[in-house]
Scaffold this motif. Sequence first.
Motif, short mmCIF file in Angstrom:
data_model
loop_
_atom_site.label_atom_id
_atom_site.label_comp_id
_atom_site.label_asym_id
_atom_site.label_seq_id
_atom_site.Cartn_x
_atom_site.Cartn_y
_atom_site.Cartn_z
N ASN A 133 -0.20 -5.28 -6.40
CA ASN A 133 -0.46 -6.19 -5.29
C ASN A 133 0.57 -7.31 -5.40
N SER A 134 1.47 -7.39 -4.47
CA SER A 134 2.55 -8.37 -4.56
C SER A 134 2.03 -9.81 -4.57
N GLY A 135 0.88 -10.05 -3.96
CA GLY A 135 0.32 -11.40 -3.97
C GLY A 135 0.07 -11.90 -5.38
N VAL A 169 -0.38 -18.56 -4.60
CA VAL A 169 -1.81 -18.83 -4.60
C VAL A 169 -2.65 -17.66 -5.12
N GLN A 170 -2.16 -16.43 -5.05
CA GLN A 170 -2.90 -15.28 -5.55
C GLN A 170 -2.50 -14.86 -6.96
N ALA A 171 -1.58 -15.57 -7.56
CA ALA A 171 -1.06 -15.18 -8.87
C ALA A 171 -2.17 -15.13 -9.91
N THR A 172 -2.06 -14.16 -10.82
CA THR A 172 -3.04 -14.02 -11.89
C THR A 172 -2.29 -14.03 -13.21
N ASN A 173 -2.65 -13.14 -14.13
CA ASN A 173 -2.00 -13.03 -15.42
C ASN A 173 -0.95 -11.93 -15.40
N GLU A 233 0.81 -1.22 0.00
CA GLU A 233 0.00 0.00 0.00
C GLU A 233 0.84 1.27 0.00
N SER A 234 2.14 1.15 0.22
CA SER A 234 3.02 2.32 0.27
C SER A 234 4.06 2.32 -0.84
N THR A 235 3.93 1.40 -1.81
CA THR A 235 4.99 1.21 -2.80
C THR A 235 4.46 1.36 -4.22
N VAL A 236 5.26 1.98 -5.07
CA VAL A 236 4.88 2.19 -6.46
C VAL A 236 6.07 1.93 -7.37
N LEU A 237 5.80 1.32 -8.52
CA LEU A 237 6.80 1.19 -9.58
C LEU A 237 6.67 2.45 -10.42
N ARG A 238 7.73 3.24 -10.50
CA ARG A 238 7.70 4.54 -11.19
C ARG A 238 8.57 4.44 -12.44
N PHE A 239 7.93 4.44 -13.60
CA PHE A 239 8.62 4.32 -14.88
C PHE A 239 8.79 5.68 -15.53
#
Length: 114
Positions: free
Chosen positions: A83-85, A62-66, A39-45
Amino acid sequence: MADKTIDIIKVKRDEANEVTYTSIATSDKVMIPWDCKDESTVLRFLGGSAEATITIKAGKGVQATNDLTISVGNGKYVDVPINSGMFMNTYGDDAGNVVLSTSAACSLAVVEEL
């Protein structure tokens, strides 16, 4: 592909913080050791001289998606909170890391607000 590790930059709230970007190329397999609060982290490109398509690889867990695919325009800034999950690998060779790749050269800073 070469492995390139991007460390998380910890910044303090209500202070001016210098953020250093790391250049990434199409040949790089980008690894982000995920030891932060989502909730406090962002990837900044920061886009390079051409539009880049960034692919954040689906994690192993277990939470992995596409995979998540985003576009970063020439010279544009794009922030992506994740969401790291869904994207962190919990087992295998890349365990503990979020992995991404890019279609064109750009720069990345991963920033966590403390």
